[in-house]
Design a protein around this motif. Structure first.
Motif, PDB file in Angstrom:
ATOM      1  N   THR A 103       0.841  -1.205   0.000  1.00 60.62           N
ATOM      2  CA  THR A 103       0.000   0.000   0.000  1.00 60.62           C
ATOM      3  C   THR A 103       0.873   1.250   0.000  1.00 60.62           C
ATOM      4  O   THR A 103       0.657   2.174  -0.803  1.00 60.62           O
ATOM      5  CB  THR A 103      -0.914  -0.003   1.254  1.00 60.62           C
ATOM      6  N   ALA A 104       1.899   1.262   0.859  1.00 62.20           N
ATOM      7  CA  ALA A 104       2.788   2.423   0.955  1.00 62.20           C
ATOM      8  C   ALA A 104       3.507   2.647  -0.376  1.00 62.20           C
ATOM      9  O   ALA A 104       3.605   3.784  -0.866  1.00 62.20           O
ATOM     10  CB  ALA A 104       3.793   2.214   2.086  1.00 62.20           C
ATOM     11  N   TYR A 105       3.959   1.529  -0.976  1.00 60.27           N
ATOM     12  CA  TYR A 105       4.671   1.629  -2.264  1.00 60.27           C
ATOM     13  C   TYR A 105       3.771   2.250  -3.332  1.00 60.27           C
ATOM     14  O   TYR A 105       4.173   3.163  -4.061  1.00 60.27           O
ATOM     15  CB  TYR A 105       5.149   0.234  -2.681  1.00 60.27           C
ATOM     16  N   CYS A 106       2.521   1.758  -3.418  1.00 64.93           N
ATOM     17  CA  CYS A 106       1.598   2.244  -4.445  1.00 64.93           C
ATOM     18  C   CYS A 106       1.234   3.718  -4.222  1.00 64.93           C
ATOM     19  O   CYS A 106       1.133   4.491  -5.185  1.00 64.93           O
ATOM     20  CB  CYS A 106       0.325   1.393  -4.475  1.00 64.93           C
ATOM     21  N   ILE A 107       1.047   4.074  -2.934  1.00 62.89           N
ATOM     22  CA  ILE A 107       0.715   5.471  -2.637  1.00 62.89           C
ATOM     23  C   ILE A 107       1.834   6.381  -3.131  1.00 62.89           C
ATOM     24  O   ILE A 107       1.605   7.423  -3.744  1.00 62.89           O
ATOM     25  CB  ILE A 107       0.482   5.668  -1.113  1.00 62.89           C
ATOM     26  N   PHE A 108       3.067   5.926  -2.902  1.00 58.90           N
ATOM     27  CA  PHE A 108       4.215   6.745  -3.296  1.00 58.90           C
ATOM     28  C   PHE A 108       4.404   6.732  -4.816  1.00 58.90           C
ATOM     29  O   PHE A 108       4.492   7.767  -5.463  1.00 58.90           O
ATOM     30  CB  PHE A 108       5.468   6.223  -2.578  1.00 58.90           C
ATOM     31  N   LYS A 109       4.408   5.526  -5.387  1.00 60.53           N
ATOM     32  CA  LYS A 109       4.742   5.338  -6.798  1.00 60.53           C
ATOM     33  C   LYS A 109       3.689   5.964  -7.730  1.00 60.53           C
ATOM     34  O   LYS A 109       4.029   6.558  -8.738  1.00 60.53           O
ATOM     35  CB  LYS A 109       4.881   3.832  -7.042  1.00 60.53           C
ATOM     36  N   PHE A 110       2.410   5.789  -7.390  1.00 58.67           N
ATOM     37  CA  PHE A 110       1.356   6.214  -8.326  1.00 58.67           C
ATOM     38  C   PHE A 110       0.644   7.491  -7.878  1.00 58.67           C
ATOM     39  O   PHE A 110      -0.502   7.722  -8.217  1.00 58.67           O
ATOM     40  CB  PHE A 110       0.351   5.061  -8.517  1.00 58.67           C
ATOM     41  N   ARG A 111       1.312   8.278  -7.069  1.00 57.48           N
ATOM     42  CA  ARG A 111       0.666   9.508  -6.609  1.00 57.48           C
ATOM     43  C   ARG A 111       0.528  10.492  -7.788  1.00 57.48           C
ATOM     44  O   ARG A 111       1.247  10.369  -8.793  1.00 57.48           O
ATOM     45  CB  ARG A 111       1.438  10.139  -5.461  1.00 57.48           C
ATOM     46  N   ALA A 112      -0.390  11.418  -7.663  1.00 60.99           N
ATOM     47  CA  ALA A 112      -0.609  12.400  -8.738  1.00 60.99           C
ATOM     48  C   ALA A 112       0.608  13.308  -8.883  1.00 60.99           C
ATOM     49  O   ALA A 112       1.203  13.714  -7.881  1.00 60.99           O
ATOM     50  CB  ALA A 112      -1.848  13.228  -8.408  1.00 60.99           C
ATOM     51  N   LYS A 113       0.984  13.521 -10.142  1.00 59.87           N
ATOM     52  CA  LYS A 113       2.130  14.413 -10.385  1.00 59.87           C
ATOM     53  C   LYS A 113       1.604  15.712 -10.997  1.00 59.87           C
ATOM     54  O   LYS A 113       0.486  15.738 -11.534  1.00 59.87           O
ATOM     55  CB  LYS A 113       3.111  13.724 -11.318  1.00 59.87           C
ATOM     56  N   PRO A 114       2.402  16.794 -10.920  1.00 61.12           N
ATOM     57  CA  PRO A 114       1.933  18.055 -11.514  1.00 61.12           C
ATOM     58  C   PRO A 114       1.608  17.847 -12.994  1.00 61.12           C
ATOM     59  O   PRO A 114       2.361  17.190 -13.714  1.00 61.12           O
ATOM     60  CB  PRO A 114       3.121  19.005 -11.339  1.00 61.12           C
ATOM     61  N   GLY A 115       0.485  18.295 -13.427  1.00 61.97           N
ATOM     62  CA  GLY A 115       0.095  18.165 -14.829  1.00 61.97           C
ATOM     63  C   GLY A 115      -0.792  16.958 -15.100  1.00 61.97           C
ATOM     64  O   GLY A 115      -1.299  16.784 -16.208  1.00 61.97           O
ATOM     65  N   ASP A 116      -0.958  16.035 -14.077  1.00 59.42           N
ATOM     66  CA  ASP A 116      -1.847  14.862 -14.235  1.00 59.42           C
ATOM     67  C   ASP A 116      -3.291  15.311 -14.053  1.00 59.42           C
ATOM     68  O   ASP A 116      -3.832  15.214 -12.958  1.00 59.42           O
ATOM     69  CB  ASP A 116      -1.543  13.807 -13.139  1.00 59.42           C
ATOM     70  N   ASP A 117      -3.936  15.800 -15.100  1.00 63.72           N
ATOM     71  CA  ASP A 117      -5.310  16.225 -14.849  1.00 63.72           C
ATOM     72  C   ASP A 117      -6.339  15.277 -15.455  1.00 63.72           C
ATOM     73  O   ASP A 117      -7.528  15.462 -15.312  1.00 63.72           O
ATOM     74  CB  ASP A 117      -5.559  17.674 -15.281  1.00 63.72           C
ATOM     75  N   VAL A 118      -5.827  14.177 -16.114  1.00 62.65           N
ATOM     76  CA  VAL A 118      -6.747  13.158 -16.637  1.00 62.65           C
ATOM     77  C   VAL A 118      -6.734  11.986 -15.636  1.00 62.65           C
ATOM     78  O   VAL A 118      -5.674  11.591 -15.184  1.00 62.65           O
ATOM     79  CB  VAL A 118      -6.264  12.653 -18.023  1.00 62.65           C
ATOM     80  N   PRO A 119      -7.905  11.413 -15.259  1.00 59.77           N
ATOM     81  CA  PRO A 119      -7.892  10.260 -14.338  1.00 59.77           C
ATOM     82  C   PRO A 119      -7.135   9.092 -14.972  1.00 59.77           C
ATOM     83  O   PRO A 119      -7.154   8.942 -16.198  1.00 59.77           O
ATOM     84  CB  PRO A 119      -9.378   9.906 -14.190  1.00 59.77           C
ATOM     85  N   PRO A 120      -6.430   8.265 -14.154  1.00 61.05           N
ATOM     86  CA  PRO A 120      -5.686   7.131 -14.719  1.00 61.05           C
ATOM     87  C   PRO A 120      -6.646   6.124 -15.351  1.00 61.05           C
ATOM     88  O   PRO A 120      -7.835   6.133 -15.074  1.00 61.05           O
ATOM     89  CB  PRO A 120      -4.970   6.522 -13.510  1.00 61.05           C
ATOM     90  N   LYS A 121      -6.078   5.222 -16.133  1.00 59.46           N
ATOM     91  CA  LYS A 121      -6.872   4.196 -16.822  1.00 59.46           C
ATOM     92  C   LYS A 121      -7.546   3.291 -15.784  1.00 59.46           C
ATOM     93  O   LYS A 121      -6.902   2.810 -14.849  1.00 59.46           O
ATOM     94  CB  LYS A 121      -5.927   3.380 -17.709  1.00 59.46           C
TER      95      LYS A 121
END
Ligand code: CUA
Length: 321
Positions: A40-58
């Protein structure tokens, strides 16, 4: 007096098996915690929103290999723990319909043991080291729980429904016991001790306990014994071998009441009042002077004995070796 709980110091096959199961369960749970919390911690860190991510992920619905893994792996873990638990239960449960080696009764607020040999004692129980003893647990009043963390599983004493457990010690010594179920005012002061003796010491103890109490001889001891029947101690406490003439004078045929602890060999015990006091002259005097001060709410009333009466009673009780 120290009463330190030591469930991690098993000294019997039952408690060793229980500790083994606990440790395996602990490691399995620790591993699962690390995998789940770490993932859970890994995913929270790895897949967190980055600047410019304004489209929801697949969005993905259902992934068969993962679904199978997270169904099968937990099922296997549950089966493993079930098998291990079942094995421990095999060690824990005694057969039914076997005669007990000791019958132990929980009372508000003390413990009593009766041996098939006829010994009745309170608060301190002896067993031969290395021998598996079948205990039958009973209650005289409310729910209690018999618990010697190093030697046996905890078991409730249920009024009208005896329960059997194994008690065994692999090493000679003294093991502390507790009441593990809230049972009223003095629940926290309901201790007992198990003495695991060498076979020779156990035989010696039995021999000594089977003897009737010695007769009072000095004038003080005789006065003390007289007080024991006159002040109605005899209504609740038993003393095997108590002078018959004195009992008759008080209207009893003998001293065999089973309401309160049996005092036949009181002076041979190390503690008083269910393990609350060390058994010595000073503490016995304190206890007889006002039991309610030491164990408020207990069923031993304050008889307002005069100091010289207490002294005479203590003189007599100290002969009960
Ligand atoms: Cu007996 Cu708590």
């Amino acid at each position: 007096m120290s009463h330190i709980l030591t469930a991690f110091n098993p000294h019997s096959p039952v408690t060793q098996a229980m500790e083994g199961l606990f440790i395996v369960t602990l490691w399995v749970c620790a591993f699962l915690f690390v995998v789940v919390a770490g993932g859970t911690a890994y995913c929270i860190f790895k897949f967190r929103a980055k600047p410019g991510d304004d489209v929801p992920p697949k969005q993905i619905m259902g992934y068969e290999p993962i679904e199978i893994i997270w169904t099968v792996v937990p099922a296997l873990i549950v089966v493993l723990l079930l098998v291990l638990t079942y094995r421990v239960m095999g060690v824990e449960y005694p057969p039914t319909n076997q005669q007990p080696d000791i019958t132990i009764t929980g009372h508000q607020w003390w413990w009593e043991a009766q041996y098939p040999s006829g010994i009745i004692t309170a608060g301190e129980f002896h067993i031969p080291v290395g021998k598996r003893m079948l205990l039958r647990l009973k209650s005289a009043d409310v729910l209690h729980a018999f618990w010697v963390p190093e030697l046996a599983r905890m078991m409730n004493t249920v009024p009208g429904e005896p329960k059997d457990i194994w008690l065994e010690a692999d090493k000679p010594g003294v093991y502390q016991g507790y009441c593990g179920e809230f049972c009223g005012d003095q629940h926290a002061h309901m201790f007992f001790k198990i003495y695991a003796d060498s076979p020779a010491d156990f035989a010696k103890w039995q021999q000594q306990q089977l003897k009737p109490a010695p007769q009072p001889t000095t004038p003080e001891e005789i006065k003390g014994a007289q007080l024991f029947s006159d002040m109605t101690c005899i209504t609740c406490h038993a003393i095997k071998g108590f002078p018959t003439a004195m009992a008759l004078k008080a209207g009893f045929s003998d001293a065999s009441a089973e309401v309160a602890p049996n005092l036949t060999h009181l002076a041979s015990r190390h503690t008083l009042a269910s393990g609350v006091l060390t058994n010595n002259r000073a503490n016995l005097t304190r206890w007889l002077t006002d039991p309610q001060k030491i164990k408020p709410g207990c069923y031993m009333p304050d008889f307002k004995l005069k100091p010289e009466q207490v002294k005479e009673l203590v003189d007599y009780f100290e002969t009960l070796k």
